[in-house]
Design a protein around this motif. Structure first.
Motif, PDB file in Angstrom:
ATOM      1  N   ARG A   6      73.732 -55.398  40.432  1.00 30.46           N
ATOM      2  CA  ARG A   6      72.536 -56.249  40.371  1.00 30.46           C
ATOM      3  C   ARG A   6      71.782 -56.100  41.698  1.00 30.46           C
ATOM      4  O   ARG A   6      72.303 -56.437  42.761  1.00 30.46           O
ATOM      5  N   THR A  65      60.932 -59.072  31.379  1.00 29.35           N
ATOM      6  CA  THR A  65      62.170 -58.292  31.476  1.00 29.35           C
ATOM      7  C   THR A  65      62.202 -57.199  30.433  1.00 29.35           C
ATOM      8  O   THR A  65      62.022 -57.461  29.239  1.00 29.35           O
ATOM      9  N   LEU A 108      64.398 -54.643  28.301  1.00 31.21           N
ATOM     10  CA  LEU A 108      65.781 -54.636  27.809  1.00 31.21           C
ATOM     11  C   LEU A 108      66.115 -53.266  27.222  1.00 31.21           C
ATOM     12  O   LEU A 108      65.322 -52.696  26.486  1.00 31.21           O
ATOM     13  N   VAL A 111      62.883 -63.513  23.577  1.00 27.46           N
ATOM     14  CA  VAL A 111      63.068 -62.075  23.375  1.00 27.46           C
ATOM     15  C   VAL A 111      62.201 -61.643  22.192  1.00 27.46           C
ATOM     16  O   VAL A 111      62.227 -62.258  21.129  1.00 27.46           O
ATOM     17  N   THR A 114      62.036 -68.759  28.037  1.00 27.61           N
ATOM     18  CA  THR A 114      61.792 -67.342  27.760  1.00 27.61           C
ATOM     19  C   THR A 114      62.097 -67.047  26.300  1.00 27.61           C
ATOM     20  O   THR A 114      62.808 -67.805  25.630  1.00 27.61           O
ATOM     21  N   SER A 150      61.873 -59.541  27.238  1.00 25.95           N
ATOM     22  CA  SER A 150      61.953 -60.988  27.321  1.00 25.95           C
ATOM     23  C   SER A 150      60.803 -61.457  28.204  1.00 25.95           C
ATOM     24  O   SER A 150      60.601 -60.922  29.298  1.00 25.95           O
ATOM     25  N   ALA A 201      69.311 -62.465  23.954  1.00 27.31           N
ATOM     26  CA  ALA A 201      68.895 -63.599  24.781  1.00 27.31           C
ATOM     27  C   ALA A 201      70.104 -64.246  25.448  1.00 27.31           C
ATOM     28  O   ALA A 201      70.051 -64.639  26.623  1.00 27.31           O
ATOM     29  N   PRO A 233      64.422 -57.013  35.081  1.00 26.45           N
ATOM     30  CA  PRO A 233      63.548 -58.187  35.184  1.00 26.45           C
ATOM     31  C   PRO A 233      62.519 -58.036  36.302  1.00 26.45           C
ATOM     32  O   PRO A 233      62.817 -57.502  37.373  1.00 26.45           O
ATOM     33  N   LYS A 291      72.890 -62.686  26.178  1.00 29.09           N
ATOM     34  CA  LYS A 291      73.356 -61.758  27.212  1.00 29.09           C
ATOM     35  C   LYS A 291      72.540 -61.899  28.495  1.00 29.09           C
ATOM     36  O   LYS A 291      73.069 -61.759  29.600  1.00 29.09           O
ATOM     37  N   LEU A 292      71.258 -62.171  28.362  1.00 29.79           N
ATOM     38  CA  LEU A 292      70.420 -62.351  29.554  1.00 29.79           C
ATOM     39  C   LEU A 292      70.829 -63.580  30.349  1.00 29.79           C
ATOM     40  O   LEU A 292      70.563 -63.663  31.557  1.00 29.79           O
ATOM     41  N   SER A 293      71.476 -64.548  29.689  1.00 28.23           N
ATOM     42  CA  SER A 293      71.960 -65.734  30.386  1.00 28.23           C
ATOM     43  C   SER A 293      73.285 -65.485  31.090  1.00 28.23           C
ATOM     44  O   SER A 293      73.768 -66.345  31.823  1.00 28.23           O
ATOM     45  N   SER A 313      69.059 -54.087  31.996  1.00 30.21           N
ATOM     46  CA  SER A 313      67.793 -54.817  31.970  1.00 30.21           C
ATOM     47  C   SER A 313      67.070 -54.637  33.298  1.00 30.21           C
ATOM     48  O   SER A 313      67.694 -54.361  34.330  1.00 30.21           O
TER      49      SER A 313
END
Length: 274
Positions: free
Chosen positions: A90, A269, A271, A234, A232, A243, A37, A51, A39-41, A49
């Motif tokens: 990205r 998302t 992962l 995970v 969100t 997520s 979680a 999304p 890492k997603l930030s 990932s």
């Protein structure tokens, strides 16, 4: 009936990504859900990932009677360059369904313009704990309808800087895009995007996030400033880590014909931790 095109495309891409997991996802994961979680930030984290971000906005156009569903498909792929550096790709592929964005416009649906960002990022934070990445951003005229894209090729710089302290993540991402070629009858692209962000991740992998995704159009000299709040978490669907969550947004400032008031966001998302 009117929402069918966007959901068909959504499930098509979801199916492809789900089949992918059969070959690359293991049943046991070394990282905790809380670590994932966090890492997603981090926009330049070493985490694959995919999304799917579905946004809804209304009160569009001079008569405030337009609305838009925007599904952003945003695969993030980190690549190890050497012992010290990563390259993080990205992509934002927008899928749009919109109605009455100006008088007589009727409905459009299809793909918008692709935005590709490449961040060269050190594997280790600085001595003060800051994480950063920088590189080029590309605008690709992939829209399937004139009203869904700028019909311009664009290029510019992008950068992100952030710090993660305990459960907190804070920082900012920015880019600036200038059009280089394309349809001479369309307005040039000259836009600055800024995204300051703040998030808090709990021990049970829930993330409360606040950000703005502000754009300043130097051609029209107008700001668009949506403020987003999302929650969100995970979790696992079988052997697949995901997520899921959603939230609301408020348009603090908008262009003359842009959205107004409140909007919504759903996030799903996939992962793929190493």
């Amino acid at each position: 009936m009117r929402n069918a095109p966007i959901y068909k495309i959504f499930w098509h891409f979801t199916g492809i990504c789900t089949l992918w997991t059969v070959f690359i996802v293991q049943s046991a994961f070394a990282e905790s859900n809380e670590e994932l979680a966090k890492k997603l930030s981090n926009p330049v984290a070493s985490l694959i990932s995919v999304p799917f971000q579905l946004n809804y906005d209304s009160n569009i156009g001079p008569k405030d009677d337009g609305e838009r569903y925007l599904l952003n498909i945003q695969p993030v792929i980190p690549v190890t360059l050497n012992d010290d550096w990563n390259l993080i790709s990205r992509v934002i592929l927008p899928v749009v369904l919109q109605d009455d964005i100006f008088p007589g416009a009727r409905s459009q649906s299809g793909f918008g313009d692709v935005l590709l960002s490449l961040f060269f990022s050190p594997k280790q934070p600085t001595q003060n704990g800051w994480i950063w990445g920088a590189g080029p951003v590309f605008l690709l005229p992939t829209a399937t309808d004139d009203l869904l894209g700028a019909e311009k090729w664009g290029l510019g710089p992008t950068a992100v800087v952030l710090k993660q302290t305990g459960p907190w993540t804070y920082g900012a991402l920015a880019n600036h895009i200038l059009s280089l070629a394309g349809n001479d009858d369309r307005q040039d692209v000259n836009a600055t995007f800024t995204q300051p962000f703040l998030s808090y991740t709990t021990k049970d992998a829930k993330t409360f996030a606040l950000n703005t995704e502000s754009t300043y159009d130097w051609e029209s000299e107008q700001w668009a400033v949506p403020i987003n709040f999302t929650v969100t978490t995970v979790t696992e669907f079988g052997n697949q880590l995901v997520s899921v969550g959603g939230g609301v947004r408020y348009w603090a400032k908008s262009t003359d014909a842009g959205p107004e008031g409140l909007g919504g966001r759903l996030i799903f998302t996939l992962l793929f931790p190493k």
